[in-house]
Design a protein around this motif. Sequence first.
Motif, PDB file in Angstrom:
ATOM      1  N   HIS A  26      21.950  28.621 -23.140  1.00 24.34           N
ATOM      2  CA  HIS A  26      21.428  27.635 -22.179  1.00 24.34           C
ATOM      3  C   HIS A  26      19.687  27.701 -22.737  1.00 24.34           C
ATOM      4  N   LEU A  29      18.165  23.955 -24.177  1.00 22.05           N
ATOM      5  CA  LEU A  29      17.130  23.465 -23.613  1.00 22.05           C
ATOM      6  C   LEU A  29      16.035  23.161 -24.558  1.00 22.05           C
ATOM      7  N   GLU A  44      23.987  17.373 -15.206  1.00 22.46           N
ATOM      8  CA  GLU A  44      22.609  17.813 -14.990  1.00 22.46           C
ATOM      9  C   GLU A  44      22.372  19.222 -15.678  1.00 22.46           C
ATOM     10  N   GLU A 102      19.503  20.983 -16.806  1.00 20.01           N
ATOM     11  CA  GLU A 102      18.303  22.011 -16.401  1.00 20.01           C
ATOM     12  C   GLU A 102      18.824  23.193 -15.618  1.00 20.01           C
ATOM     13  N   SER A 103      19.565  23.196 -14.701  1.00 21.34           N
ATOM     14  CA  SER A 103      19.762  24.269 -13.811  1.00 21.34           C
ATOM     15  C   SER A 103      20.888  24.990 -14.666  1.00 21.34           C
ATOM     16  N   PRO A 104      20.910  26.477 -14.182  1.00 24.68           N
ATOM     17  CA  PRO A 104      22.197  27.390 -14.995  1.00 24.68           C
ATOM     18  C   PRO A 104      23.339  26.833 -14.208  1.00 24.68           C
ATOM     19  N   SER A 105      23.458  26.347 -13.167  1.00 23.61           N
ATOM     20  CA  SER A 105      24.733  25.932 -12.403  1.00 23.61           C
ATOM     21  C   SER A 105      25.236  24.659 -13.014  1.00 23.61           C
ATOM     22  N   GLY A 106      24.285  23.628 -13.278  1.00 24.72           N
ATOM     23  CA  GLY A 106      24.550  22.366 -14.016  1.00 24.72           C
ATOM     24  C   GLY A 106      24.933  22.364 -15.361  1.00 24.72           C
ATOM     25  N   PHE A 107      24.337  23.370 -15.811  1.00 25.75           N
ATOM     26  CA  PHE A 107      24.664  23.639 -17.330  1.00 25.75           C
ATOM     27  C   PHE A 107      26.006  24.180 -17.581  1.00 25.75           C
TER      28      PHE A 107
END
Length: 168
Positions: free
Chosen positions: A13, A17, A39, A41-46
């Motif tokens: 990740h 980024l 989305e 940026e966030s770990p969950s979105g990634f």
Amino acid sequence: MSLQLIEPTVRLHAEWLESHAEWGPGLHEDGFGISESDELESPSGFAAWIARLHALPNATLRWILEDNRIQGGIALRHHLHEQNGHIGYGIRPSARGHGLATWALGEILNHASTLGLPRVMLVCLADNLASTKTIEHHGGVLTDVLHNGDRSIHRYWIDLADRGHSDD
């Protein structure tokens, strides 16, 4: 230099980024499969994006990794997409001009051949001389030019019939 094509992974990740930041805003990273709703940026979105990529039917997406840096991406659609062709790829700006796209395209063409595809289509903007050179290096033959507003798009076919006997 250690080059690999790897499946997209949440493990990288931070590295992804870093690469994404270099491209700047927008959806111009060909070969990564980014959509407007992702989305990243966030770990969950990634993680959700990575899961979506892994679930894509009839597609092979790979990241171009060099010494643990994500330098680009390449996507093979197993069925022809008339507008985008079979293969799309992109190299981050700082890694361009070092043969990474040529290497990655050769690898994904070998994979396409193992899938039984007899030939593949690639498209690029008419003024993208680096991509033109990469495609032609692998035997791409310009078959037509499409005009979309003020942009001209070149369409190339690469025959895979003799791929197993190539020295790429």
